[in-house]
Design a protein around this motif. Structure first.
Motif, PDB file in Angstrom:
ATOM      1  N   ARG A  84     -24.822 108.632 -14.245  1.00 22.36           N
ATOM      2  CA  ARG A  84     -26.112 109.293 -14.056  1.00 22.36           C
ATOM      3  C   ARG A  84     -26.996 109.192 -15.283  1.00 22.36           C
ATOM      4  O   ARG A  84     -28.075 109.812 -15.319  1.00 22.36           O
ATOM      5  N   ILE A  85     -26.564 108.431 -16.273  1.00 25.78           N
ATOM      6  CA  ILE A  85     -27.368 108.201 -17.483  1.00 25.78           C
ATOM      7  C   ILE A  85     -27.469 106.694 -17.667  1.00 25.78           C
ATOM      8  O   ILE A  85     -26.501 106.034 -18.032  1.00 25.78           O
ATOM      9  N   SER A  86     -28.631 106.143 -17.394  1.00 26.21           N
ATOM     10  CA  SER A  86     -28.783 104.686 -17.432  1.00 26.21           C
ATOM     11  C   SER A  86     -28.864 104.142 -18.846  1.00 26.21           C
ATOM     12  O   SER A  86     -28.601 102.962 -19.068  1.00 26.21           O
ATOM     13  N   SER A 145     -29.882 114.436 -13.739  1.00 26.04           N
ATOM     14  CA  SER A 145     -29.525 113.067 -14.083  1.00 26.04           C
ATOM     15  C   SER A 145     -30.524 112.541 -15.098  1.00 26.04           C
ATOM     16  O   SER A 145     -31.549 113.175 -15.378  1.00 26.04           O
ATOM     17  N   GLN A 146     -30.179 111.388 -15.681  1.00 27.54           N
ATOM     18  CA  GLN A 146     -31.043 110.684 -16.625  1.00 27.54           C
ATOM     19  C   GLN A 146     -31.410 111.576 -17.823  1.00 27.54           C
ATOM     20  O   GLN A 146     -30.546 112.242 -18.370  1.00 27.54           O
ATOM     21  N   GLU A 147     -32.679 111.596 -18.248  1.00 28.04           N
ATOM     22  CA  GLU A 147     -33.061 112.333 -19.452  1.00 28.04           C
ATOM     23  C   GLU A 147     -32.784 113.827 -19.321  1.00 28.04           C
ATOM     24  O   GLU A 147     -32.395 114.484 -20.292  1.00 28.04           O
ATOM     25  N   ALA A 148     -32.980 114.374 -18.130  1.00 26.05           N
ATOM     26  CA  ALA A 148     -32.718 115.802 -17.938  1.00 26.05           C
ATOM     27  C   ALA A 148     -31.247 116.110 -18.161  1.00 26.05           C
ATOM     28  O   ALA A 148     -30.895 117.145 -18.758  1.00 26.05           O
ATOM     29  N   LEU A 149     -30.371 115.232 -17.738  1.00 30.50           N
ATOM     30  CA  LEU A 149     -28.941 115.428 -17.948  1.00 30.50           C
ATOM     31  C   LEU A 149     -28.591 115.266 -19.425  1.00 30.50           C
ATOM     32  O   LEU A 149     -27.799 116.061 -19.969  1.00 30.50           O
ATOM     33  N   ALA A 151     -33.605 107.256 -20.573  1.00 27.11           N
ATOM     34  CA  ALA A 151     -32.837 107.034 -19.353  1.00 27.11           C
ATOM     35  C   ALA A 151     -33.714 107.298 -18.135  1.00 27.11           C
ATOM     36  O   ALA A 151     -34.354 108.346 -18.030  1.00 27.11           O
ATOM     37  N   SER A 152     -33.750 106.344 -17.235  1.00 29.31           N
ATOM     38  CA  SER A 152     -34.481 106.511 -15.977  1.00 29.31           C
ATOM     39  C   SER A 152     -33.689 105.827 -14.874  1.00 29.31           C
ATOM     40  O   SER A 152     -33.048 104.801 -15.093  1.00 29.31           O
TER      41      SER A 152
END
Length: 559
Positions: A361-363, A155-159, A369-370
């Motif tokens: 899952r991407i803010s 999720s977030q930056e990893a996604l 993104a967090s």
């Protein structure tokens, strides 16, 4: 034991009809469920946890939990709740017969390819004085399409990073070949499956149909259409692979394309200065018609994920609009088929068409993104009621956010002589128990007030402790038990030691109001619900005794 089965279409959280549910609860309240001698040990589950393992998002799985009742009376679990995304119940109430068991089906239907932790709380009917049962739930969603396997558990930056790597390096067709493919195959109704007798196109912004053209050049010159770059060409110098990337190219009326120009997208407020076919311009933004809004949003989210914010064109205001449009106008079959057709020639896909839930899952697409901090919790009980042989009670707190929860304060109104034991830190998706313990000489009705580790983290819960004995009565014995009506209006007996026998409550006219079997306990309470006004008689018949039943007259009920 628990069993695994498959369910193609989970039915969601269903409960009995309100009338049936009310009738069922009334029947138990008026019957043996109000027995004060019940204990938490009477109920048990076949497992303290249910692990669904890996579950495909298109194939929900169902596990069966067995609830056993070793006690002498039927028990009603009238408030069964599943916490955690994807966990769903077929029924929210369950009758467990005396000395028997009943099965409860729980379905895990994940939407995301992510692990999900949850809790199942089974609460006996209010008045039973039995604390809820808790079962831990675990499972992990998995996408059936292997293309997105690199996004598992991210999720977030990893996604974002994983998605960029997935869709990067596609086959660039070149601008003219890409447009030929779009005009003659991908968006041509006569070829793409929509259905038309002749070559037919629908323009993106105005919805005008273009029918009967022979090739792209004929369509452009004879029908006044051209190609829209959703992310304006001027923002990347009309360079490939951006210029020919079909995921942001659409066929438009030449006039509508010119009207949009390089304007950002957004919702037009006030009176537009241009409108056609549902699209409009005004206030410095361009708003596509509803049929195009979702497509535009997903094209822009694809582009910034694939290439970054070229020309600094993407803005927070646009991102807000795109998220709204993406949610309100989900991908339809036409857009999904277009995604497949582009994949066949470019070799990459638009992730937000295949899995619209990725945006959850991407803010932030514009910035870093967090995950937002969600320090939330839920009290799984609606009332903590104990006493009459059950001198402690566990109140379950479920951490429903993404942060650990710590109970920072817990107090009972009136400061009664009740001990409060707090749980340690509760991990996200887990449950922790607050244990209340009180002496068997206390009647209490008040509120438990809680605060936890968040500025707005608080809750309150009614607490009823009615295990005190009345004063001024003789010490209990085998033949002379203490007899009284407790704070809940129940008729109670207390012996000097454990007994076996039957207690019956009658009206003075001889009508049976309630009865219960007492096995190996020293006290029992019967509900008087349903009794008419007037005096009642409580009778005790020891098991195996030939002696007549012993009776006591209770104070009269009043209308």
């Amino acid at each position: 034991m628990f069993q695994r089965s498959t369910s193609q279409a989970p039915r969601g959280n269903r409960s009995k009809s309100p009338m049936r549910r009310a009738a069922q609860a009334l029947a138990f309240a008026a019957g043996v469920l109000m027995t004060g001698g019940l204990s938490a040990q009477d109920l048990s589950t076949s497992s303290a946890s249910l692990d669904f393992g890996d579950v495909f998002t298109d194939n929900p799985q169902t596990l069966t939990l067995t609830v056993s009742n070793s006690g002498p009376v039927d028990l009603l679990l009238d408030r069964i709740r599943a916490f955690g995304e994807g966990y769903m119940l077929d029924d929210t109430s369950l009758v467990v017969p005396a000395g028997g068991s009943a099965d409860l089906d729980l379905t895990f239907a994940p939407r995301h390819n992510m692990p999900r932790n949850g809790e199942l709380i089974l609460e006996p009917i209010d008045g039973s004085r039995m604390e809820p049962l808790r079962v831990d739930l675990t499972g992990r969603g998995v996408y059936p399409d292997t293309y997105y396997a690199p996004t598992q558990d991210l999720s977030q930056e990893a996604l974002k990073t994983a998605l960029t790597a997935l869709i990067d390096g596609h086959t660039a067709l070149g601008y003219s070949p890409a447009r030929d493919e779009m005009y003659m195959v991908i968006d041509n109704w006569a070829v793409n499956g929509i259905g038309a007798a002749v070559n037919t196109l629908e323009t993106a912004y105005t919805g005008r149909l273009v029918a009967g053209y022979s090739n792209r050049s004929d369509a452009q010159s004879s029908y006044n259409v051209n190609t829209e770059h959703t992310w304006p060409q001027s923002m990347f110098g009309s360079s490939d692979p951006m210029q020919s990337d079909l995921f942001h190219l659409y066929i438009t009326d030449a006039g509508a394309n010119s009207t949009r120009g390089n304007l950002p997208f957004g919702e037009v407020t006030g009176t537009p200065d241009w409108s056609d076919g549902g699209s409009q311009r005004g206030g410095g933004v361009f708003e596509p018609r509803d049929a195009q809004k979702g497509k535009t949003a997903r094209s822009m989210l694809y582009f910034i994920t694939r290439y970054g914010n070229l020309g600094s064109f993407f803005s927070s205001a646009q991102e807000n609009a795109f998220r709204s449009w993406h949610t309100s106008f989900a991908p339809d079959v036409v857009e999904q088929n277009r995604n497949e057709d582009i994949f066949s020639v470019q070799g990459n896909r638009n992730p937000f068409i295949d899995h619209p839930e990725f945006t959850e899952r991407i803010s932030s697409f514009l910035g870093t993104a967090s995950a937002p901090v969600l320090n939330t919790a839920v009290v799984a009980d609606d009332t903590a009621r104990f006493g009459q042989g059950t001198d402690s009670y566990r109140v379950w707190i479920v951490a429903t956010g993404n942060q650990p929860v710590s109970i920072t304060a817990a107090a009972l109104t009136g400061s009664p002589d009740i001990t409060i034991n707090l749980p340690g830190t509760i991990a996200p998706g887990e449950a922790g128990a607050i244990t209340l313990s009180g002496p068997d000489t206390l009647v209490y009705a008040g509120t438990l007030n809680l605060d936890w580790s968040a500025a707005t983290g608080s809750a309150s819960l009614p607490v009823l402790l009615d295990n005190a004995l009345p004063t001024g009565l003789p010490a209990p014995g085998l033949d002379q038990p203490r007899v009284w009506v407790n704070a809940s209006g129940e008729a109670c007996l207390l012996f000097g030691q454990a007994q076996e026998g039957t207690v019956r409550l009658f009206s003075t006219a001889g009508q049976l109001i309630n009865e219960a079997v007492m096995q190996g306990r020293d006290r029992i309470c019967l509900s008087q619900q349903g009794a008419v006004a007037g005096a009642r008689v409580l009778r005790w018949q020891p098991a195996g005794s030939l002696r007549p039943a012993v009776g006591w007259t209770l104070p009269a009920l009043h209308d």
